[in-house]
Design an enzyme around this catalytic site. Structure first.
Site, PDB file in Angstrom:
ATOM      1  N   ASP A  40       0.829  -1.200   0.000  1.00  0.00           N
ATOM      2  CA  ASP A  40       0.000   0.000   0.000  1.00  0.00           C
ATOM      3  C   ASP A  40       0.868   1.256   0.000  1.00  0.00           C
ATOM      4  OD1 ASP A  40      -2.337  -1.396   0.026  1.00  0.00           O
ATOM      5  OD2 ASP A  40      -2.735  -1.153   2.168  1.00  0.00           O
ATOM      6  N   LYS A  61      -3.563   3.024  -2.559  1.00  0.00           N
ATOM      7  CA  LYS A  61      -4.882   3.634  -2.699  1.00  0.00           C
ATOM      8  C   LYS A  61      -4.920   4.799  -1.725  1.00  0.00           C
ATOM      9  CE  LYS A  61      -8.345   0.828  -3.639  1.00  0.00           C
ATOM     10  NZ  LYS A  61      -8.268   0.777  -5.090  1.00  0.00           N
ATOM     11  N   MET A 171      -9.195   7.232   8.100  1.00  0.00           N
ATOM     12  CA  MET A 171      -9.199   8.011   6.858  1.00  0.00           C
ATOM     13  C   MET A 171     -10.107   9.223   7.014  1.00  0.00           C
ATOM     14  SD  MET A 171      -9.363   4.713   4.283  1.00  0.00           S
ATOM     15  CE  MET A 171     -10.349   3.709   5.414  1.00  0.00           C
TER      16      MET A 171
END
Length: 256
Positions: A40, A61, A171
């Protein structure tokens, strides 16, 4: 009947919050043996130093940036498992928390590829440790919810705010401001304590204390990966308040 091609094994490994020494021993051992590592964007260079022998493929991502499509990641895992003996899918935090592990497990299982999951320290626990702020507190907080505002394409954009004593928004970023406004609309007190933890466990980690009312106007200067912790259990203890005051006092004033 033609024989099915032999395939390697895929490990979904949690890299933890970022610091190399917060990764599990099992995860580090497997990284040192890996032929290829698909990692990631949030996996640090410090973690990738544990697998100098491996082919490294970035499949990050990141919100607001060009991201690798999940279907392409799934295909990469399958293709690499048919070429290499030991394939690692390295994810920030823990693979089973907001890591899209379900989609990758489905794809690998359908392809007949053996897969194993190695847990990692999820960022919420690392943030609680880094800030010395327990997520639960006797008589104050007996329930904790991890949530994110991100949804799958087929789900409504606005998901329900969880009902728990302590809320941890992964997030968070700009979405945290929306969360704060919705919590205020639901009757949560404006002075509800909030902790913003940026770049958790890394050398540039930064912790900001505020309340729900302030969060409703934005995160301030936070730019790195952000975790938002909300709830009465986030209230600073007396010693933490003293330390915060000392840290905010200019050095020249403190010496007078």
């Amino acid at each position: 009947m033609a024989c099915q091609p032999l395939t390697g094994k895929v490990y979904l490994i949690g890299a933890g919050p970022g610091a190399q020494d917060l990764m599990t021993l099992r995860g580090a051992r497997l990284l040192a043996l890996a032929d290829v590592v698909l990692h990631d964007a949030l996996v640090t260079e410090e973690i990738l130093e544990l697998c100098p022998q491996a082919v490294k493929i970035g499949v990050g991502k990141r919100c607001g940036q060009i991201s690798t499509a999940q279907a392409f990641i799934n295909k990469q895992l399958i293709d690499n498992a048919r070429k290499y003996a030991l394939v690692v899918r390295l994810k920030g935090g823990d693979p089973m928390i907001f890591g899209r592990a379900d989609e990758e497990l489905h794809a690998l299982e359908r392809a007949g590829i053996e897969v194993e999951v190695v847990p990692g320290i999820t960022t919420a626990l690392a943030a609680a440790a880094a800030t010395k702020q327990p997520l639960t507190k006797r008589g104050v907080a007996r329930s904790v919810t991890f949530f994110t505002s991100s949804t799958a394409p087929f789900l409504p954009d606005q998901v329900a705010i969880p009902n728990a004593d302590t809320l941890v928004q992964y997030m968070g970023g700009r979405e945290a401001m929306v969360t704060a406004r919705r919590l205020l609309d639901l009757g949560r007190p404006p002075d509800l304590p909030v902790l913003i933890v940026e770049n958790c466990s890394r050398p540039d980690q930064r912790v900001t204390r505020m309340d729900l009312r302030t969060l409703a106007h934005g995160l301030g200067q936070a730019q790195g990966p952000v975790l938002v912790l909300l709830g009465a259990a986030m209230a600073a203890r007396e010693m933490q308040q003293t330390e915060a005051c000392a840290a905010s006092t200019p050095r020249s004033a403190a010496s007078q």
